[in-house]
Design an enzyme around this catalytic site. Structure first.
Site, PDB file in Angstrom:
ATOM      1  N   ALA A   1     -63.133 -41.156  13.539  1.00  0.00           N
ATOM      2  CA  ALA A   1     -64.508 -40.975  13.044  1.00  0.00           C
ATOM      3  C   ALA A   1     -64.609 -40.781  11.539  1.00  0.00           C
ATOM      4  O   ALA A   1     -63.797 -40.108  10.922  1.00  0.00           O
ATOM      5  CB  ALA A   1     -65.203 -39.800  13.738  1.00  0.00           C
ATOM      6  N   GLY A   2     -65.629 -41.423  10.990  1.00  0.00           N
ATOM      7  CA  GLY A   2     -65.953 -41.249   9.572  1.00  0.00           C
ATOM      8  C   GLY A   2     -65.273 -42.223   8.630  1.00  0.00           C
ATOM      9  O   GLY A   2     -65.538 -42.225   7.428  1.00  0.00           O
TER      10      GLY A   2
ATOM     11  N   ASN B   1     -65.155 -47.264  14.557  1.00  0.00           N
ATOM     12  CA  ASN B   1     -66.172 -48.114  15.160  1.00  0.00           C
ATOM     13  C   ASN B   1     -67.156 -48.631  14.108  1.00  0.00           C
ATOM     14  O   ASN B   1     -67.200 -49.818  13.766  1.00  0.00           O
ATOM     15  CB  ASN B   1     -66.903 -47.319  16.243  1.00  0.00           C
ATOM     16  CG  ASN B   1     -67.838 -48.151  17.111  1.00  0.00           C
ATOM     17  OD1 ASN B   1     -68.078 -47.826  18.258  1.00  0.00           O
ATOM     18  ND2 ASN B   1     -68.365 -49.259  16.614  1.00  0.00           N
ATOM     19  N   THR B   2     -67.939 -47.696  13.544  1.00  0.00           N
ATOM     20  CA  THR B   2     -69.056 -48.095  12.677  1.00  0.00           C
ATOM     21  C   THR B   2     -68.612 -48.935  11.482  1.00  0.00           C
ATOM     22  O   THR B   2     -69.324 -49.875  11.095  1.00  0.00           O
ATOM     23  CB  THR B   2     -69.797 -46.836  12.178  1.00  0.00           C
ATOM     24  OG1 THR B   2     -70.050 -45.992  13.298  1.00  0.00           O
ATOM     25  CG2 THR B   2     -71.112 -47.187  11.519  1.00  0.00           C
TER      26      THR B   2
ATOM     27  N   GLY C   1     -69.846 -41.982  12.198  1.00  0.00           N
ATOM     28  CA  GLY C   1     -70.817 -42.942  11.673  1.00  0.00           C
ATOM     29  C   GLY C   1     -71.202 -42.720  10.224  1.00  0.00           C
ATOM     30  O   GLY C   1     -72.022 -43.453   9.684  1.00  0.00           O
TER      31      GLY C   1
ATOM     32  N   LYS D   1     -60.890 -39.916  26.289  1.00  0.00           N
ATOM     33  CA  LYS D   1     -61.163 -39.294  24.987  1.00  0.00           C
ATOM     34  C   LYS D   1     -62.224 -38.232  25.220  1.00  0.00           C
ATOM     35  O   LYS D   1     -63.354 -38.546  25.614  1.00  0.00           O
ATOM     36  CB  LYS D   1     -61.645 -40.341  23.986  1.00  0.00           C
ATOM     37  CG  LYS D   1     -62.075 -39.705  22.668  1.00  0.00           C
ATOM     38  CD  LYS D   1     -62.584 -40.721  21.665  1.00  0.00           C
ATOM     39  CE  LYS D   1     -63.549 -40.036  20.723  1.00  0.00           C
ATOM     40  NZ  LYS D   1     -64.117 -40.911  19.712  1.00  0.00           N
TER      41      LYS D   1
HETATM   42  C1  LIG Z   1     -66.690 -45.012  19.326  1.00  0.00           C
HETATM   43  C2  LIG Z   1     -66.285 -43.632  19.168  1.00  0.00           C
HETATM   44  O1  LIG Z   1     -65.475 -43.113  19.889  1.00  0.00           O
HETATM   45  C3  LIG Z   1     -66.930 -42.856  18.101  1.00  0.00           C
HETATM   46  O2  LIG Z   1     -67.473 -41.718  18.624  1.00  0.00           O
HETATM   47  C4  LIG Z   1     -65.885 -42.599  17.099  1.00  0.00           C
HETATM   48  O3  LIG Z   1     -65.791 -41.271  16.804  1.00  0.00           O
HETATM   49  C5  LIG Z   1     -65.969 -43.514  15.943  1.00  0.00           C
HETATM   50  O4  LIG Z   1     -66.593 -43.009  14.819  1.00  0.00           O
HETATM   51  P1  LIG Z   1     -67.011 -43.977  13.623  1.00  0.00           P
HETATM   52  O5  LIG Z   1     -68.121 -44.810  14.143  1.00  0.00           O
HETATM   53  O6  LIG Z   1     -67.415 -43.068  12.504  1.00  0.00           O
HETATM   54  O7  LIG Z   1     -65.815 -44.803  13.286  1.00  0.00           O
END
Ligand SMILES: CC(=O)[C@@H](O)[C@H](O)COP(=O)(O)O
Length: 255
Positions: free
Chosen positions: A183-184, A205-206, A157, A96
């Site tokens: 992300a987001g 992730n977050t 995040g 990635k």
């Molecule tokens: C773990 C990872 O690859 C992060 O850089 C990803 O972009 C996830 O983003 P969030 O934490 O906003 O879900």
């Protein structure tokens, strides 16, 4: 099935491995999510120092496809170096590409992302670039030969969900390779919307690691992604301005 280069996956959820309250919660959440792809920052791994703590050590990593990411890179050169390090240490040949251009917003640098992707494709990697939701940049990345495109829903995040569904729709419609919204994502409904728009997968992730109950949220994300995909495949009704009765009375003797 989600197909990325030579790989096929039943799950359309790609999960990050950082920021969990502890390793037991991380393991339980990862298992509950039924993800098949785990992403992690190569820079956070002690890849060549087996004696050092490893934040994936609690997971049965052999059960997953690992998607190392180049988080921490600010230039294409750094990203390429990190990717080569990951491959040299025997991690997956998928990468990635994450080249951050602004430390406040953590938005990707489009020029460096393009350069890094081009170089890594030449080196034979399976390349998944994290990009903004810019439609033309996504096209350029696909034309280079990237194996999937990963547009952000909103800043990493931030949990703000999908800020520009129209751009995501354009990116999805034009793309011949998988589009993974990355992300987001803040809630299961955000993930479901991404899938209803036609995304091939969601990377998050977050939203899970920072949830009050990460294990429960991991399950909610799994279900939301499945529901969103089913909804997309089923085909939604068109939006109309005016009402249409749900129980038509035309042709019936009793009105
Ligand atoms: C773990 C990872 O690859 C992060 O850089 C990803 O972009 C996830 O983003 P969030 O934490 O906003 O879900």
């Amino acid at each position: 099935m989600l197909k990325i280069g030579p790989y096929s996956f039943k799950s359309r959820l790609l999960l990050g491995t950082g920021k969990y309250p502890d390793f037991d919660v991380q393991k339980a959440a990862v298992e509950k999510s039924q993800t098949e792809i785990l992403t992690f920052a190569v820079r956070r791994m002690n890849i060549f120092e087996a004696s050092q703590p490893n934040f994936l050590e609690n997971l049965e990593v052999e059960k997953y496809t690992l998607l190392p990411n180049t988080a921490g890179a600010k230039t294409a050169e750094e990203a390429v170096r990190i990717a080569k390090l990951a491959r040299a240490s025997g991690l997956c040949d998928m990468i990635k590409v994450e080249v951050i251009g602004c430390q406040k917003t953590l938005l990707p640098d489009p020029v460096e992302t393009l350069k890094a992707s081009e170089e890594l494709l030449k080196e034979g990697f399976i390349v998944l670039p994290y990009t903004s939701d810019d439609v033309l940049l996504a096209k350029r990345l696909e034309e280079l030969g990237c194996h999937a495109i990963m547009p952000g829903a909103s800043p990493i995040g931030s949990g703000q969900g999908i800020l520009n569904p129209l751009n995501l729709r354009f990116i999805i419609e034009q793309s011949a390779v998988p589009v993974i919204v990355d992300a987001g994502i803040g809630t299961p409904s955000d993930a479901a919307i991404a899938m209803e728009l036609g995304a091939d997968g969601v990377l998050l992730n977050t939203a899970v690691s920072g949830a009050g109950d990460p294990v429960k949220m991991a399950k909610a994300m799994k279900l939301a992604i499945e529901a969103g995909r089913l909804g997309f495949e089923a085909g939604r009704i068109p939006k109309k301005i005016y009402a249409t009765a749900s129980s038509p009375t035309e042709g019936l003797s009793v009105g």
